[in-house]
Design a protein around this motif. Structure first.
Motif, PDB file in Angstrom:
ATOM      1  N   TYR A   1       0.844  -1.193   0.000  1.00 48.72           N
ATOM      2  CA  TYR A   1       0.000   0.000   0.000  1.00 48.72           C
ATOM      3  C   TYR A   1       0.877   1.239   0.000  1.00 48.72           C
ATOM      4  CZ  TYR A   1      -3.410   3.392   1.864  1.00 48.72           C
ATOM      5  OH  TYR A   1      -4.225   4.465   2.078  1.00 48.72           O
ATOM      6  N   ASN A   2       0.788   2.034  -1.052  1.00 44.46           N
ATOM      7  CA  ASN A   2       1.617   3.230  -1.172  1.00 44.46           C
ATOM      8  C   ASN A   2       0.682   4.409  -1.404  1.00 44.46           C
ATOM      9  OD1 ASN A   2       3.146   5.340  -2.096  1.00 44.46           O
ATOM     10  ND2 ASN A   2       4.519   4.061  -3.328  1.00 44.46           N
ATOM     11  N   PHE A   3       0.346   5.098  -0.298  1.00 48.65           N
ATOM     12  CA  PHE A   3      -0.705   6.104  -0.436  1.00 48.65           C
ATOM     13  C   PHE A   3      -0.306   7.250  -1.351  1.00 48.65           C
ATOM     14  CE2 PHE A   3       1.356   7.121   3.705  1.00 48.65           C
ATOM     15  CZ  PHE A   3       1.805   8.413   3.439  1.00 48.65           C
ATOM     16  N   ALA A   4       0.985   7.588  -1.370  1.00 53.49           N
ATOM     17  CA  ALA A   4       1.401   8.712  -2.213  1.00 53.49           C
ATOM     18  C   ALA A   4       1.157   8.389  -3.688  1.00 53.49           C
ATOM     19  CB  ALA A   4       2.860   9.045  -1.960  1.00 53.49           C
ATOM     20  N   ALA A   5       1.446   7.142  -4.065  1.00 51.55           N
ATOM     21  CA  ALA A   5       1.251   6.753  -5.465  1.00 51.55           C
ATOM     22  C   ALA A   5      -0.236   6.781  -5.821  1.00 51.55           C
ATOM     23  CB  ALA A   5       1.823   5.359  -5.693  1.00 51.55           C
ATOM     24  N   ILE A   6      -1.062   6.328  -4.885  1.00 49.10           N
ATOM     25  CA  ILE A   6      -2.506   6.308  -5.150  1.00 49.10           C
ATOM     26  C   ILE A   6      -3.046   7.733  -5.263  1.00 49.10           C
ATOM     27  CG2 ILE A   6      -4.733   5.495  -4.305  1.00 49.10           C
ATOM     28  CD1 ILE A   6      -3.316   3.313  -2.791  1.00 49.10           C
TER      29      ILE A   6
ATOM     30  N   ASP B   1       0.347  21.024  11.699  1.00 50.85           N
ATOM     31  CA  ASP B   1       0.309  21.435  10.303  1.00 50.85           C
ATOM     32  C   ASP B   1      -0.353  20.349   9.453  1.00 50.85           C
ATOM     33  OD1 ASP B   1       1.214  23.308   8.156  1.00 50.85           O
ATOM     34  OD2 ASP B   1       2.197  21.467   7.488  1.00 50.85           O
ATOM     35  N   LEU B   2      -1.426  20.721   8.785  1.00 44.55           N
ATOM     36  CA  LEU B   2      -2.183  19.741   8.007  1.00 44.55           C
ATOM     37  C   LEU B   2      -1.330  19.122   6.907  1.00 44.55           C
ATOM     38  CD1 LEU B   2      -4.794  18.299   7.161  1.00 44.55           C
ATOM     39  CD2 LEU B   2      -5.418  20.349   5.868  1.00 44.55           C
TER      40      LEU B   2
ATOM     41  N   ARG C   1       2.749  12.651   5.893  1.00 45.43           N
ATOM     42  CA  ARG C   1       3.200  11.546   6.724  1.00 45.43           C
ATOM     43  C   ARG C   1       2.262  10.339   6.690  1.00 45.43           C
ATOM     44  NH1 ARG C   1       4.411  13.582  12.518  1.00 45.43           N
ATOM     45  NH2 ARG C   1       4.091  11.530  13.421  1.00 45.43           N
ATOM     46  N   PHE C   2       0.960  10.621   6.756  1.00 42.78           N
ATOM     47  CA  PHE C   2       0.007   9.502   6.907  1.00 42.78           C
ATOM     48  C   PHE C   2      -0.858   9.273   5.679  1.00 42.78           C
ATOM     49  CE2 PHE C   2       0.675  11.368  11.161  1.00 42.78           C
ATOM     50  CZ  PHE C   2       1.352  10.303  11.731  1.00 42.78           C
ATOM     51  N   GLY C   3      -0.875  10.244   4.797  1.00 45.34           N
ATOM     52  CA  GLY C   3      -1.729  10.138   3.624  1.00 45.34           C
ATOM     53  C   GLY C   3      -3.062  10.820   3.870  1.00 45.34           C
ATOM     54  N   VAL C   4      -3.654  11.303   2.785  1.00 47.33           N
ATOM     55  CA  VAL C   4      -4.933  12.014   2.859  1.00 47.33           C
ATOM     56  C   VAL C   4      -6.000  11.139   3.494  1.00 47.33           C
ATOM     57  CG1 VAL C   4      -6.831  12.910   1.445  1.00 47.33           C
ATOM     58  CG2 VAL C   4      -4.453  13.522   0.888  1.00 47.33           C
ATOM     59  N   ASP C   5      -6.109   9.906   3.002  1.00 47.34           N
ATOM     60  CA  ASP C   5      -7.191   9.046   3.477  1.00 47.34           C
ATOM     61  C   ASP C   5      -7.091   8.775   4.975  1.00 47.34           C
ATOM     62  OD1 ASP C   5      -8.312   8.916   1.017  1.00 47.34           O
ATOM     63  OD2 ASP C   5      -7.704   6.851   0.569  1.00 47.34           O
ATOM     64  N   ALA C   6      -5.859   8.586   5.457  1.00 48.28           N
ATOM     65  CA  ALA C   6      -5.688   8.294   6.886  1.00 48.28           C
ATOM     66  C   ALA C   6      -6.093   9.495   7.724  1.00 48.28           C
ATOM     67  CB  ALA C   6      -4.246   7.890   7.167  1.00 48.28           C
ATOM     68  N   VAL C   7      -5.758  10.692   7.253  1.00 50.29           N
ATOM     69  CA  VAL C   7      -6.135  11.891   8.012  1.00 50.29           C
ATOM     70  C   VAL C   7      -7.654  12.043   8.005  1.00 50.29           C
ATOM     71  CG1 VAL C   7      -6.014  14.411   8.056  1.00 50.29           C
ATOM     72  CG2 VAL C   7      -3.925  13.057   7.707  1.00 50.29           C
TER      73      VAL C   7
ATOM     74  N   ASP D   1      -9.479  15.452  19.591  1.00 47.95           N
ATOM     75  CA  ASP D   1      -8.192  15.854  20.155  1.00 47.95           C
ATOM     76  C   ASP D   1      -7.088  15.100  19.419  1.00 47.95           C
ATOM     77  OD1 ASP D   1      -5.916  16.454  21.629  1.00 47.95           O
ATOM     78  OD2 ASP D   1      -7.112  16.743  23.456  1.00 47.95           O
ATOM     79  N   TRP D   2      -6.299  15.851  18.679  1.00 45.66           N
ATOM     80  CA  TRP D   2      -5.296  15.214  17.816  1.00 45.66           C
ATOM     81  C   TRP D   2      -4.231  14.486  18.629  1.00 45.66           C
ATOM     82  CZ3 TRP D   2      -6.755  14.167  13.237  1.00 45.66           C
ATOM     83  CH2 TRP D   2      -5.841  13.727  12.276  1.00 45.66           C
ATOM     84  N   ALA D   3      -4.133  14.836  19.920  1.00 51.21           N
ATOM     85  CA  ALA D   3      -3.160  14.152  20.772  1.00 51.21           C
ATOM     86  C   ALA D   3      -3.634  12.737  21.123  1.00 51.21           C
ATOM     87  CB  ALA D   3      -2.925  14.954  22.049  1.00 51.21           C
ATOM     88  N   ASP D   4      -4.927  12.492  20.971  1.00 53.02           N
ATOM     89  CA  ASP D   4      -5.485  11.199  21.384  1.00 53.02           C
ATOM     90  C   ASP D   4      -5.746  10.238  20.225  1.00 53.02           C
ATOM     91  OD1 ASP D   4      -5.572  12.340  23.835  1.00 53.02           O
ATOM     92  OD2 ASP D   4      -7.739  12.750  23.808  1.00 53.02           O
ATOM     93  N   VAL D   5      -5.482  10.656  19.014  1.00 47.90           N
ATOM     94  CA  VAL D   5      -5.862   9.815  17.879  1.00 47.90           C
ATOM     95  C   VAL D   5      -4.629   9.178  17.264  1.00 47.90           C
ATOM     96  CG1 VAL D   5      -7.926  11.144  17.377  1.00 47.90           C
ATOM     97  CG2 VAL D   5      -5.760  11.739  16.257  1.00 47.90           C
ATOM     98  N   SER D   6      -4.872   8.252  16.352  1.00 40.63           N
ATOM     99  CA  SER D   6      -3.755   7.514  15.784  1.00 40.63           C
ATOM    100  C   SER D   6      -3.850   7.475  14.261  1.00 40.63           C
ATOM    101  CB  SER D   6      -3.764   6.094  16.342  1.00 40.63           C
ATOM    102  OG  SER D   6      -2.904   5.273  15.589  1.00 40.63           O
ATOM    103  N   PRO D   7      -3.364   8.520  13.603  1.00 46.57           N
ATOM    104  CA  PRO D   7      -3.403   8.471  12.143  1.00 46.57           C
ATOM    105  C   PRO D   7      -2.551   7.322  11.587  1.00 46.57           C
ATOM    106  CG  PRO D   7      -2.336  10.504  12.927  1.00 46.57           C
ATOM    107  CD  PRO D   7      -2.888   9.816  14.123  1.00 46.57           C
ATOM    108  N   SER D   8      -1.523   6.901  12.319  1.00 42.24           N
ATOM    109  CA  SER D   8      -0.718   5.791  11.793  1.00 42.24           C
ATOM    110  C   SER D   8      -1.535   4.497  11.857  1.00 42.24           C
ATOM    111  CB  SER D   8       0.596   5.651  12.562  1.00 42.24           C
ATOM    112  OG  SER D   8       0.316   5.347  13.911  1.00 42.24           O
ATOM    113  N   GLY D   9      -2.386   4.382  12.879  1.00 40.33           N
ATOM    114  CA  GLY D   9      -3.298   3.233  12.959  1.00 40.33           C
ATOM    115  C   GLY D   9      -4.250   3.236  11.775  1.00 40.33           C
ATOM    116  N   ALA D  10      -4.690   4.438  11.390  1.00 42.12           N
ATOM    117  CA  ALA D  10      -5.595   4.546  10.245  1.00 42.12           C
ATOM    118  C   ALA D  10      -4.889   4.113   8.971  1.00 42.12           C
ATOM    119  CB  ALA D  10      -6.108   5.983  10.118  1.00 42.12           C
ATOM    120  N   THR D  11      -3.630   4.514   8.818  1.00 38.78           N
ATOM    121  CA  THR D  11      -2.869   4.094   7.630  1.00 38.78           C
ATOM    122  C   THR D  11      -2.792   2.567   7.571  1.00 38.78           C
ATOM    123  OG1 THR D  11      -1.521   6.078   7.976  1.00 38.78           O
ATOM    124  CG2 THR D  11      -0.759   4.527   6.304  1.00 38.78           C
TER     125      THR D  11
END
Ligand code: ANZ
Ligand code: ZN
Length: 830
Positions: free
Chosen positions: A13-18, A605-606, A612-618, A633-643
């Motif tokens: 899965y390569n989000f940048a390419a997609i 910074d958006l 870092r995580f890809g549009v879809d993960a954010v 609260d952005w401190a409590d979430v896990s965009p890497s988990g979403a990726t």
């Protein structure tokens, strides 16, 4: 980021390419352009349009992700969806930036708009880009001016002298709402008052309709927004009662009405107060007291209405030397001038009833005025306790009102004053007319020409737009108490359209809330050149089916848009009276419990998150974090988990080995049932804005599908394909890139965005199995698919027999086994 030498693995899965691959495809297919051909039902989904301050931020990312879920959902449900975007591009920040950089506000504005537009494209919001508009484009503001003139013709736009809130630093007039705790909302300077000739919209004429039409919104708008609107309009029923001020100092007697919501308390009035800053106060004051009043006035001027009405502030005022006669009992009441009475509410004068009104009581105690109870509420005497009693009770000390309960006494008192000819029932509103003129440059010029012979003359429609001069830059834009436009002689001096004589253009510009009060109409036919909008098309698409935006617009923007819509309805230009059928207020994005801000240094910074995580993960993270109305609260979430989750979903595309179009009927019934339940529940959840729960359900289905592939019937089972396809379609609401790519890998053509919502087979919704959780000492060790009616004994045996449990127990003796069939087994070792 991957290193340059690495070859991309087609199964990674390569989000940048997609992200690089799909936008041009969607453009080519016109995926997000509504057909508007009547072949399908229409839905208008709108996000409150952005202000172009710099690039997009986390708040935009959240709000637009929400709106996009709704737009994409309706598209999947087969609706023709109108989902446009534009910019609210007039306003002060552009002007301030231009002054600082010695530039024209347009430069800053349009550069920022380009930046934001690119970010929105990357963010893959499903909008029809061909409808893009900017309120600072002459093609747009021409019609803002045209609409202003229709209001002007109807007497709904007018000028009057008025003391206005003035920011000494920004050198501009501020609306009441722009004054926060006595300070300018923008720069924090202490706000003062200044009398100016200003343009107003007569929104007060619409106060009743703005209130009554809320019935249409009940249940579809957040209740707190409705409450805020109601409160802002502030309808209160009561009476006007006229008191006679005795002659004095050679001045004749004078009739002065008061507005009261409590005419039942007329016998409890012990003094009379006029607003210190009203003309009435200066008219009434006797020679002996005039000096004291003018000293007092100096002190009052610096206060805001909010401070003046604050209940906890020490009461101040001066005696005017005059007395008022109570029309019910002929008592003489001293007339005071004080700041707690506002000059522009009610009549600017009150009868003071200290026993039953706290502010009057505080004043009476400060100046040693009498307190007389007239409603026996069962409470102690306010003169002693210092607390006014406002509850229900029976009238006392009140002549023929004695013995009546409060409500009846109110009615009877109104009858009495009406018979006497000294009063009448009335309704009063807190709402004021909308002050729309601004002494600033970067706004829509007011299309009026002032002629010494003809007065205020409308610029003829065929001479619109009145465009802003293009040559003003930097310092020339800085406000000097009048609009910078006033200095541009060649722009200002024009012949009068009526008599041809020398005349001058109005040099004020409009409040930007005017621009945003009708943009949702323009989106329907944004390129029309002979009208602000195509009424037929507008009546086809509106009211907006779902409006999405921040609660900071709960009052003004929504109230003004509602007002505009009603006026346009009266003009026969639209066929509906409310512009937004449903409203969703998304929460804020916080970081560490606090709103992101420069000063706190907790901004995120958006762009950096997207890299870092890809549009879809954010996007997924924003929506999964909480119900849409709650803060994230952005401190409590896990965009890497979403990726990771997205990668897992995307990999299903590798493992589905059956062909597209295969009949799922023969597939694994357990998985099919999970798939169909997810689809059915998601539709209901989406209709109730429970977007986050839909994502949880998607995650469950992805897990079940993975399990079916790895340890179940395998990737060739048609039920696996069915599940993966359902995942792609539902996922497309949240993670459009990943979903599109998965769809392609499943052998389909773009776009998944219009694939259509999967059809639910009701027969499969019956729960074939339930998941039982197996714990050892409260820790989850395994899950079992069991029949819903499994017995306790059977479930216990199954659980104890699993490898996981055996391994975890590792020979230890069992103390107890807690069984809650069919959902849970907890094994507690010694
Ligand atoms: C006598 C009285 C007796 C009142 C009593 C209240 C309680 P709302 O409900 O907000 O409309 N009032 C009227 N005009 C005012 C002004 N310009 N500035 C400050 N106060 C003003 O409030 C209406 C009440 O606020 C009126 O009813 C009046 O006080 C006061 F036991 O009259 B009342
Ligand atoms: Zn003229």
């Amino acid at each position: 980021m991957s290193s340059e030498t690495e070859q991309p693995d087609p199964n990674t899965y390569n989000f940048a390419a997609i992200e690089a691959k799909w936008p041009s495809v969607w453009d080519r297919l016109g995926t997000f352009t509504p057909a508007d051909d009547g072949s399908r039902g229409r839905r208008y989904v709108l996000d409150m349009f952005p202000y172009p301050s710099g690039d997009l931020h986390m708040g935009h990312a959240e709000a637009f992700a929400m709106g996009d879920v709704v737009a994409r959902y309706y598209r999947q449900q087969g609706f023709d969806v109108l989902h446009p975007i534009g910019w609210d591009s007039f306003g002060l920040p552009a002007e301030n930036a231009a002054i600082k950089r010695n530039a024209h506000p347009a430069e800053w504005t349009y550069t920022n708009i380009e930046t934001q537009a690119n970010s929105f494209r990357r963010y893959a919001i499903s909008v029809d880009w061909s409808r893009r508009l900017q309120t600072s484009d002459p093609e747009y503001y021409r019609w803002t001016q045209w609409l202003f003139l229709r209001f002007f013709e109807k007497g709904l736009a007018y000028r009057k002298d008025h003391p206005v809130n003035w920011c000494p630093r920004d050198q501009t007039v501020l609306a009441n709402e722009q004054v926060v705790n006595g300070a300018c909302e923008r720069c924090g300077s202490v706000v003062t008052k200044k009398t100016l000739n200003q343009w107003y919209f007569r929104i007060t004429d619409y106060a009743d309709r703005l209130l009554d039409d809320m019935e249409q919104l009940e249940g579809h708008w957040p209740e707190r927004v409705l409450a805020m609107q109601r409160n802002w309009i502030g309808r209160s029923a009561g009476a006007h009662v006229t008191f006679t001020i005795e002659p004095a100092d050679g001045q004749p007697e004078r009739a002065v009405p008061v507005f009261t919501t409590r005419p039942d308390t007329l016998h409890g009035a012990t003094f009379f107060v006029v607003a210190a800053d009203s003309e009435l106060a200066s008219d009434l004051v006797t020679f002996d007291h005039a000096a004291a009043l003018s000293t007092y006035l100096e002190q009052v001027k610096s206060l805001t209405d909010i401070e003046r009405q604050a209940t906890d502030r020490e009461k101040t005022g001066v005696f005017t030397g005059r007395y008022a006669v109570n029309p019910l009992n002929s008592e003489l009441l001293p007339v005071w001038a004080a700041d707690y009475v506002l000059s522009d509410y009610g009549t600017g004068a009150i009868m003071a009833v200290p026993a039953h009104d706290q502010r009057d009581l505080d004043f009476a105690r400060a100046f040693d005025l009498p307190v007389r109870m007239v409603v026996d509420t069962g409470d102690e005497d306010p003169a002693v306790t210092g607390t006014a009693t406002t509850g229900d009770g029976t009238l006392i000390n009140s002549g023929e009102l004695n013995g009546l309960p409060k409500e009846q006494a109110i009615a009877r008192a109104i009858e009495l004053v009406t018979l006497q000819g000294t009063g009448e029932q009335t309704v009063n509103y807190r709402l004021r007319d909308w002050l729309l003129s601004r002494q600033r440059f970067w706004g829509t010029p007011i299309p009026i020409i002032h002629c010494s012979d003809c007065g205020e003359v409308a610029v003829p429609d065929d001479q619109l737009p009145v465009t802003l001069p293009e040559n003003l830059r930097g310092e020339e834009l800085s406000p000097k108490g009048t609009s910078p436009l006033a200095a541009v002689e060649e722009w200002v001096n024009v012949p009068c359209p009526q008599c041809g004589g020398d005349a001058r253009r109005d040099t004020d510009t409009m409040d930007t809330f005017v621009d945003s009060s009708w943009y949702f109409l323009r989106f329907v036919s944004p390129h029309l050149t002979d009208a602000p909008f195509d009424s037929d098309a507008v009546n086809r698409w509106l009211p907006v089916g779902q409006y999405v935006g921040g609660v900071e617009h709960a009052i003004l923007h929504l109230l003004y848009s509602r007002f505009f819509t009603k006026v346009l309805y009266d003009l026969g230009l639209v066929s509906f009276t409310e512009p937004f059928s449903a409203l969703l207020n998304q929460g804020q994005v916080l970081n560490g419990g606090k709103a992101m801000s420069k000063s706190l240094g907790n901004g995120v910074d958006l762009g950096e998150q997207l890299d870092r995580f890809g549009v879809d993960a954010v996007r997924l993270t924003m929506i999964f974090a909480s119900p849409p109305e709650d803060d994230v609260d952005w401190a409590d979430v896990s965009p890497s988990g979403a990726t990771k989750f997205l990668a897992r979903a995307w990999r299903l595309g590798t493992d589905v080995t059956s062909n597209p179009g295969v009949d799922p009927a023969g597939g694994d019934r357990g998985l099919r049932s999970i798939t169909h339940r997810m689809v059915a529940d998601s539709a209901a959840l989406l209709q109730n804005n429970k977007f986050n729960v839909v994502i949880a359900r998607l995650m469950e289905l992805v897990n079940a599908t993975r399990k079916a592939i790895d340890s179940g019937p395998g990737g060739e089972d048609p039920a696996v394909r069915e599940a993966a396809e359902a995942i792609a379609v539902v996922l497309s609401l949240f993670a459009p890139y990943t979903a599109e790519d998965l769809w392609e890998r499943l052998g389909h053509q773009a776009s998944v965005a219009s694939a259509g919502w999967p059809t639910v087979d009701e027969g499969l919704l019956v729960q074939a199995t339930v998941t039982a959780v197996v714990q050892v000492q409260g820790k989850v060790r395994d899950r079992l698919e069991v029949a819903p009616d499994i017995s306790e004994e059977e479930l216990r045996e199954l659980a104890l027999a699993t490898d996981q449990v055996k391994r975890t127990l590792d020979g230890r003796e069992i103390r107890t086994v807690i069984v809650r069939a069919p959902k849970l087994v907890n094994i507690v070792p010694r």
